[in-house]
Design an enzyme around this catalytic site. Structure first.
Site, mmCIF file in Angstrom:
data_model
loop_
_atom_site.group_PDB
_atom_site.id
_atom_site.type_symbol
_atom_site.label_atom_id
_atom_site.label_comp_id
_atom_site.label_asym_id
_atom_site.label_seq_id
_atom_site.Cartn_x
_atom_site.Cartn_y
_atom_site.Cartn_z
ATOM 1 N N ASP A 67 -14.269 -15.824 0.081
ATOM 2 C CA ASP A 67 -13.188 -16.782 0.353
ATOM 3 C C ASP A 67 -13.003 -17.039 1.840
ATOM 4 O O ASP A 67 -13.576 -16.343 2.679
ATOM 5 C CB ASP A 67 -11.869 -16.299 -0.291
ATOM 6 C CG ASP A 67 -11.595 -14.812 -0.034
ATOM 7 O OD1 ASP A 67 -12.163 -14.253 0.932
ATOM 8 O OD2 ASP A 67 -10.824 -14.220 -0.798
ATOM 9 N N ASN A 136 -1.123 -7.864 -5.904
ATOM 10 C CA ASN A 136 -0.773 -8.521 -7.170
ATOM 11 C C ASN A 136 -1.970 -8.594 -8.130
ATOM 12 O O ASN A 136 -1.915 -9.295 -9.126
ATOM 13 C CB ASN A 136 -0.214 -9.921 -6.906
ATOM 14 C CG ASN A 136 -1.216 -10.833 -6.200
ATOM 15 O OD1 ASN A 136 -2.361 -10.453 -5.982
ATOM 16 N ND2 ASN A 136 -0.775 -12.036 -5.845
ATOM 17 N N HIS A 138 -4.996 -9.712 -7.343
ATOM 18 C CA HIS A 138 -5.979 -10.784 -7.113
ATOM 19 C C HIS A 138 -7.342 -10.208 -6.727
ATOM 20 O O HIS A 138 -7.443 -9.141 -6.125
ATOM 21 C CB HIS A 138 -5.481 -11.836 -6.106
ATOM 22 C CG HIS A 138 -5.370 -11.404 -4.684
ATOM 23 N ND1 HIS A 138 -4.409 -11.894 -3.823
ATOM 24 C CD2 HIS A 138 -6.105 -10.538 -3.941
ATOM 25 C CE1 HIS A 138 -4.569 -11.357 -2.634
ATOM 26 N NE2 HIS A 138 -5.591 -10.531 -2.682
ATOM 27 N N GLU A 143 -5.254 -15.703 -7.600
ATOM 28 C CA GLU A 143 -3.917 -15.152 -7.804
ATOM 29 C C GLU A 143 -3.603 -15.077 -9.300
ATOM 30 O O GLU A 143 -4.303 -15.684 -10.128
ATOM 31 C CB GLU A 143 -2.886 -16.048 -7.095
ATOM 32 C CG GLU A 143 -3.126 -16.231 -5.590
ATOM 33 C CD GLU A 143 -2.752 -15.007 -4.750
ATOM 34 O OE1 GLU A 143 -2.809 -13.865 -5.263
ATOM 35 O OE2 GLU A 143 -2.421 -15.197 -3.569
#
Ligand code: PGA
Length: 243
Positions: A67, A136, A138, A143
């Site tokens: 990313d 979280n 990810h 997400e």
């Protein structure tokens, strides 16, 4: 899924690096997927040492990073281009022509994502993908709620993700969007290495590895992949119950 519980961050980094180096020696022209973040820094340092002191050869590898933030120039200190240059590319003999990171500065972000996904396919797919995990759950910047078949796409980052990454980097601002390989892209990798370190990751590691497979915890999908090795330090593994 294989879980390797290590004493501490140093052992986690070293064991993950040696796992990768073994794969590189076995297949010097492999396609390696790379991650950014604090977690893999020690692993990159050990891979750099293996190159410097033991001649580990990176010259045939093709790499794809997971990313990049949207809108950052490559030389922006907050960019993952800069992170990779600082932590790996300037220390090993990767061929720059074979190193791929999404171009966050591209004017046509969706077009850049499609180009990136096509490049991965043209390279024959990813042999081994390295992953960290967000607070979280990810993986990459996928997400909670991301479609399991997603390919490289533009992501609106969760507020928590931006805040955590600002705090870690000491940055005043970070873009609120990024380009990320999708869950489908990651799941197509033939082998996956997941790294997690520290007490702060203990709850999400328990959810991801032992909880239900759900888009609410993106990393939980890894339970359904045929070849995943998790390198965890003792703190990150501390809430696991089944081992
Ligand atoms: P970290 O980030 O390695 O800095 O904890 C992991 C992630 O957000 O995927």
């Amino acid at each position: 899924m294989q879980v390797v519980i290590c004493r501490d961050y140093a052992e986690m980094s070293s064991r993950a690096a040696h796992f990768i180096s073994e794969r590189v020696m076995r297949k010097p022209h492999m396609v390696l997927g790379l991650a950014t973040g604090e977690t893999p820094v020690g692993m990159y340092a050990e891979l750099s040492r293996l190159h410097r002191e033991e001649g580990l050869d990176f010259s045939g590898l093709t790499t794809f990073n997971l990313d990049e933030y949207c809108g950052l120039a490559h030389d922006d200190p907050r960019s993952y281009h800069t992170f990779m240059a600082d932590n790996l590319l300037s220390h090993v003999n990767l061929n720059p022509l074979l190193v791929h990171i999404p171009d966050g500065a591209a004017l046509d972000a969706d077009g850049e994502c499609a180009r990136y996904e096509a490049l991965i396919e043209a390279a024959g797919g990813i042999d081994l993908q390295v992953l960290g995990i967000g607070m979280n759950g990810h993986i990459g910047f996928n997400e909670p709620g991301t479609d399991r078949n997603s390919t490289t796409h533009v992501v609106q980052l969760a507020r928590q993700t931006v805040e955590v990454n600002q705090a870690k980097g000491g940055y005043d601002t970070l873009p609120g969007s990024a380009m990320s390989m999708g869950i489908g892209t990651i799941m197509k990798a033939r082998e996956i290495v997941l790294l997690a370190s520290g007490d702060g990751k203990a709850d999400i590691i328990k959810n991801a590895l032992e909880g239900p497979v759900t888009p609410k915890t993106p990393a939980s999908i890894l339970q359904t992949h045929p070849s995943v090795v998790c390198f965890l330090d003792a703190a990150a593994a501390s809430r696991l119950s089944k081992r």
